[in-house]
Design a protein around this motif. Structure first.
Motif, PDB file in Angstrom:
ATOM      1  N   THR A  57       0.838  -1.199   0.000  1.00 20.56           N
ATOM      2  CA  THR A  57       0.000   0.000   0.000  1.00 20.56           C
ATOM      3  C   THR A  57       0.873   1.250   0.000  1.00 20.56           C
ATOM      4  OG1 THR A  57      -1.711  -1.208   1.205  1.00 20.56           O
ATOM      5  CG2 THR A  57      -1.890   1.192   1.163  1.00 20.56           C
ATOM      6  N   VAL A  58       0.622   2.110  -0.982  1.00 25.57           N
ATOM      7  CA  VAL A  58       1.475   3.273  -1.232  1.00 25.57           C
ATOM      8  C   VAL A  58       0.673   4.561  -1.125  1.00 25.57           C
ATOM      9  CG1 VAL A  58       3.075   4.344  -2.858  1.00 25.57           C
ATOM     10  CG2 VAL A  58       2.826   1.852  -2.820  1.00 25.57           C
ATOM     11  N   CYS A  59       1.083   5.454  -0.259  1.00 21.67           N
ATOM     12  CA  CYS A  59       0.443   6.765  -0.155  1.00 21.67           C
ATOM     13  C   CYS A  59       1.089   7.732  -1.146  1.00 21.67           C
ATOM     14  CB  CYS A  59       0.586   7.327   1.256  1.00 21.67           C
ATOM     15  SG  CYS A  59      -0.593   6.640   2.444  1.00 21.67           S
ATOM     16  N   THR A  60       0.255   8.498  -1.815  1.00 19.80           N
ATOM     17  CA  THR A  60       0.744   9.525  -2.718  1.00 19.80           C
ATOM     18  C   THR A  60      -0.245  10.677  -2.730  1.00 19.80           C
ATOM     19  OG1 THR A  60       1.722   9.899  -4.914  1.00 19.80           O
ATOM     20  CG2 THR A  60      -0.364   8.714  -4.846  1.00 19.80           C
ATOM     21  N   ASN A  61       0.090  11.716  -3.480  1.00 14.84           N
ATOM     22  CA  ASN A  61      -0.795  12.874  -3.599  1.00 14.84           C
ATOM     23  C   ASN A  61      -0.852  13.271  -5.066  1.00 14.84           C
ATOM     24  OD1 ASN A  61      -0.734  16.293  -3.353  1.00 14.84           O
ATOM     25  ND2 ASN A  61      -2.353  15.187  -2.313  1.00 14.84           N
ATOM     26  N   ILE A  62      -2.025  13.152  -5.659  1.00 14.28           N
ATOM     27  CA  ILE A  62      -2.160  13.451  -7.081  1.00 14.28           C
ATOM     28  C   ILE A  62      -3.038  14.687  -7.287  1.00 14.28           C
ATOM     29  CG2 ILE A  62      -1.811  11.075  -7.829  1.00 14.28           C
ATOM     30  CD1 ILE A  62      -4.831  10.778  -8.034  1.00 14.28           C
ATOM     31  N   PRO A  63      -2.870  15.363  -8.451  1.00 14.94           N
ATOM     32  CA  PRO A  63      -1.996  14.989  -9.561  1.00 14.94           C
ATOM     33  C   PRO A  63      -0.589  15.558  -9.390  1.00 14.94           C
ATOM     34  CG  PRO A  63      -3.293  16.891 -10.190  1.00 14.94           C
ATOM     35  CD  PRO A  63      -3.721  16.526  -8.787  1.00 14.94           C
ATOM     36  N   TYR A  64       0.390  14.810  -9.854  1.00 13.06           N
ATOM     37  CA  TYR A  64       1.757  15.289  -9.891  1.00 13.06           C
ATOM     38  C   TYR A  64       2.456  14.640 -11.086  1.00 13.06           C
ATOM     39  CZ  TYR A  64       5.704  17.721  -7.827  1.00 13.06           C
ATOM     40  OH  TYR A  64       6.742  18.599  -7.592  1.00 13.06           O
ATOM     41  N   GLU A  65       1.899  14.921 -12.238  1.00 18.16           N
ATOM     42  CA  GLU A  65       2.398  14.363 -13.493  1.00 18.16           C
ATOM     43  C   GLU A  65       3.808  14.866 -13.798  1.00 18.16           C
ATOM     44  OE1 GLU A  65       0.734  13.950 -18.102  1.00 18.16           O
ATOM     45  OE2 GLU A  65      -0.334  15.198 -16.657  1.00 18.16           O
ATOM     46  N   PRO A  66       4.736  13.986 -14.194  1.00 14.78           N
ATOM     47  CA  PRO A  66       4.558  12.593 -14.616  1.00 14.78           C
ATOM     48  C   PRO A  66       4.870  11.564 -13.525  1.00 14.78           C
ATOM     49  CG  PRO A  66       6.723  13.298 -15.268  1.00 14.78           C
ATOM     50  CD  PRO A  66       6.096  14.474 -14.544  1.00 14.78           C
ATOM     51  N   PHE A  67       4.966  11.986 -12.275  1.00 16.02           N
ATOM     52  CA  PHE A  67       5.338  11.058 -11.217  1.00 16.02           C
ATOM     53  C   PHE A  67       4.173  10.190 -10.761  1.00 16.02           C
ATOM     54  CE2 PHE A  67       8.471  14.432 -11.133  1.00 16.02           C
ATOM     55  CZ  PHE A  67       9.637  13.687 -11.166  1.00 16.02           C
ATOM     56  N   GLN A  68       3.013  10.797 -10.592  1.00 19.01           N
ATOM     57  CA  GLN A  68       1.807  10.041 -10.294  1.00 19.01           C
ATOM     58  C   GLN A  68       0.594  10.879 -10.680  1.00 19.01           C
ATOM     59  OE1 GLN A  68       4.113  10.276  -7.412  1.00 19.01           O
ATOM     60  NE2 GLN A  68       3.435  12.382  -7.174  1.00 19.01           N
ATOM     61  N   PHE A  69      -0.291  10.274 -11.474  1.00 21.40           N
ATOM     62  CA  PHE A  69      -1.481  10.985 -11.954  1.00 21.40           C
ATOM     63  C   PHE A  69      -2.444   9.956 -12.535  1.00 21.40           C
ATOM     64  CE2 PHE A  69       1.386  10.516 -15.467  1.00 21.40           C
ATOM     65  CZ  PHE A  69       0.602  10.354 -16.601  1.00 21.40           C
ATOM     66  N   LYS A  70      -3.677  10.373 -12.764  1.00 20.83           N
ATOM     67  CA  LYS A  70      -4.673   9.473 -13.339  1.00 20.83           C
ATOM     68  C   LYS A  70      -4.646   9.572 -14.863  1.00 20.83           C
ATOM     69  CE  LYS A  70      -7.928   9.346  -9.448  1.00 20.83           C
ATOM     70  NZ  LYS A  70      -9.318   9.600  -9.011  1.00 20.83           N
ATOM     71  N   ASP A  71      -4.613   8.399 -15.521  1.00 20.58           N
ATOM     72  CA  ASP A  71      -4.652   8.408 -16.977  1.00 20.58           C
ATOM     73  C   ASP A  71      -6.104   8.504 -17.430  1.00 20.58           C
ATOM     74  OD1 ASP A  71      -5.797   5.902 -16.649  1.00 20.58           O
ATOM     75  OD2 ASP A  71      -4.069   4.790 -17.421  1.00 20.58           O
ATOM     76  N   GLY A  72      -6.336   8.365 -18.715  1.00 22.02           N
ATOM     77  CA  GLY A  72      -7.675   8.525 -19.261  1.00 22.02           C
ATOM     78  C   GLY A  72      -8.699   7.559 -18.710  1.00 22.02           C
ATOM     79  N   SER A  73      -8.231   6.405 -18.232  1.00 20.51           N
ATOM     80  CA  SER A  73      -9.151   5.407 -17.688  1.00 20.51           C
ATOM     81  C   SER A  73      -9.376   5.575 -16.187  1.00 20.51           C
ATOM     82  CB  SER A  73      -8.611   3.997 -17.956  1.00 20.51           C
ATOM     83  OG  SER A  73      -7.439   3.750 -17.192  1.00 20.51           O
ATOM     84  N   GLY A  74      -8.661   6.530 -15.577  1.00 23.38           N
ATOM     85  CA  GLY A  74      -8.791   6.750 -14.146  1.00 23.38           C
ATOM     86  C   GLY A  74      -7.766   5.996 -13.325  1.00 23.38           C
ATOM     87  N   LYS A  75      -6.910   5.226 -13.980  1.00 23.94           N
ATOM     88  CA  LYS A  75      -5.874   4.480 -13.281  1.00 23.94           C
ATOM     89  C   LYS A  75      -4.721   5.399 -12.914  1.00 23.94           C
ATOM     90  CE  LYS A  75      -2.690   0.575 -13.927  1.00 23.94           C
ATOM     91  NZ  LYS A  75      -2.195  -0.454 -14.883  1.00 23.94           N
ATOM     92  N   ILE A  76      -4.169   5.231 -11.716  1.00 27.23           N
ATOM     93  CA  ILE A  76      -3.030   6.038 -11.300  1.00 27.23           C
ATOM     94  C   ILE A  76      -1.753   5.433 -11.877  1.00 27.23           C
ATOM     95  CG2 ILE A  76      -1.692   6.931  -9.359  1.00 27.23           C
ATOM     96  CD1 ILE A  76      -4.225   6.893  -7.698  1.00 27.23           C
ATOM     97  N   VAL A  77      -1.048   6.237 -12.637  1.00 27.56           N
ATOM     98  CA  VAL A  77       0.172   5.793 -13.313  1.00 27.56           C
ATOM     99  C   VAL A  77       1.264   6.829 -13.086  1.00 27.56           C
ATOM    100  CG1 VAL A  77      -1.124   4.549 -15.097  1.00 27.56           C
ATOM    101  CG2 VAL A  77      -0.506   6.955 -15.463  1.00 27.56           C
ATOM    102  N   GLY A  78       2.475   6.519 -13.530  1.00 24.81           N
ATOM    103  CA  GLY A  78       3.552   7.498 -13.462  1.00 24.81           C
ATOM    104  C   GLY A  78       4.891   6.881 -13.114  1.00 24.81           C
ATOM    105  N   PHE A  79       5.904   7.719 -13.122  1.00 29.15           N
ATOM    106  CA  PHE A  79       7.271   7.292 -12.850  1.00 29.15           C
ATOM    107  C   PHE A  79       7.394   6.649 -11.472  1.00 29.15           C
ATOM    108  CE2 PHE A  79      11.594   8.188 -11.278  1.00 29.15           C
ATOM    109  CZ  PHE A  79      12.365   7.622 -12.290  1.00 29.15           C
ATOM    110  N   ASP A  80       6.848   7.308 -10.451  1.00 31.35           N
ATOM    111  CA  ASP A  80       6.915   6.761  -9.093  1.00 31.35           C
ATOM    112  C   ASP A  80       6.202   5.422  -8.995  1.00 31.35           C
ATOM    113  OD1 ASP A  80       8.297   8.982  -8.329  1.00 31.35           O
ATOM    114  OD2 ASP A  80       6.812   9.726  -6.905  1.00 31.35           O
ATOM    115  N   VAL A  81       5.076   5.311  -9.689  1.00 34.05           N
ATOM    116  CA  VAL A  81       4.303   4.073  -9.661  1.00 34.05           C
ATOM    117  C   VAL A  81       5.146   2.916 -10.199  1.00 34.05           C
ATOM    118  CG1 VAL A  81       2.221   2.898 -10.481  1.00 34.05           C
ATOM    119  CG2 VAL A  81       2.132   5.328  -9.902  1.00 34.05           C
TER     120      VAL A  81
END
Length: 284
Positions: A57-81
């Motif tokens: 389980t990973v805590c983060t704070n979005i949006p912070y693109e490109p490290f962590q953010f929601k893509d078009g489908s709502g999935k959280i993606v990014g470099f940190d992920v």
């Protein structure tokens, strides 16, 4: 996120947990398939005790693109992920991401309260933060940048001051700390999205933000048409994965080993290229 501890540090143990309980109730947004599991019911993977069975389980704070953010489908993606996924796969578990207020992350409250096992939120390693949380080895070299509306004629902080331009910064960040140390008193915004909106609305003429975030914004035609990168601030920052103070040594060791392995076998470079379009050391 290059975020600092100013204004949110020095918790006593009891106050820390109380603050965590209040903040987590108000701010938590679990993106995984399960939630509400406490450390008392945690499962273990590879000798590591986890908040939720079978999940890192990973805590983060979005949006912070490109490290962590929601893509078009709502999935959280990014470099940190992708970086944290290396450790999750090594442990044989899936990554479960919790979107939560950053103040609760950087204070250590989120992990102390058993909300998450680790925090990956573009978070700069600082001595102040080390008082409340442990860090993995650095996984990203960061620097700050100045984004301005076109036509200001400014190319540095000195120009921002000389031209009396309105400066904005994200609250509780090392970027904010840096410009304050240079004698500025910028308007503060709660997150990077609000900071960018302020620039677009003319509430600020220039904003300070992590360079990769600025470069990602400038890939969007509507932003590139009106705004420009006017300077970078080499603050010598490095990001680390945050863990509970007195972290599980096996979990910390696993994260560090996977970061080191990725850098040696080319995996890190592939992830870097995926999110930044350049090799490590070439950004900016």
């Amino acid at each position: 996120m290059a975020l600092s501890l100013k204004g949110r540090r020095g918790y006593a143990a009891g106050a820390l947990v109380l603050t965590a309980a209040l903040a987590l109730t108000a701010c938590g947004s679990d993106t995984g398939s399960s939630s509400g599991t406490t450390a008392a019911t945690a499962g273990a993977a590879g000798g590591v005790k986890l908040v939720q069975p079978g999940k890192l389980t990973v805590c983060t704070n979005i949006p912070y693109e490109p490290f962590q953010f929601k893509d078009g489908s709502g999935k959280i993606v990014g470099f940190d992920v992708d970086i944290v996924d290396l450790a999750a796969k090594k442990l044989g578990v899936t990554q479960n991401i919790v979107d939560i207020d950053f103040a609760v992350i950087k204070s250590g409250a989120a992990m102390a309260a058993g909300k998450c096992d680790v925090a990956a939120a573009g978070m700069t390693i600082t001595d102040e933060r080390k008082k409340n949380i442990d860090f993995s080895d650095p996984y990203f070299d960061a620097t700050q940048a100045l984004l301005a509306k076109k036509g200001t004629g400014a190319t540095s902080l000195a120009d921002v001051k000389a031209k009396n331009l309105k400066l904005g910064a994200q609250a509780s960040t090392t970027g904010l700390d840096y410009v304050k140390q240079q004698g500025f008193n910028p308007t503060e915004y709660a997150d990077s999205a609000k900071e960018l909106l302020a620039l677009q609305a003319g509430q600020a003429d220039v904003i300070v933000q992590d360079l990769p975030v600025v470069l990602t914004w400038l890939k969007k035609p509507d932003i590139a048409a009106k705004f420009e990168l006017i300077g970078s601030l080499d603050t010598g920052e490095q990001y680390g994965v945050g863990l509970k103070k007195g972290a599980d040594p096996v979990l910390l060791k696993t994260i560090n080993e996977e970061i080191a392995k990725a850098k040696q076998d080319g995996t890190y470079e592939k992830i870097y290229m995926k999110w930044f379009g350049k090799k490590p050391g070439e950004l900016g």
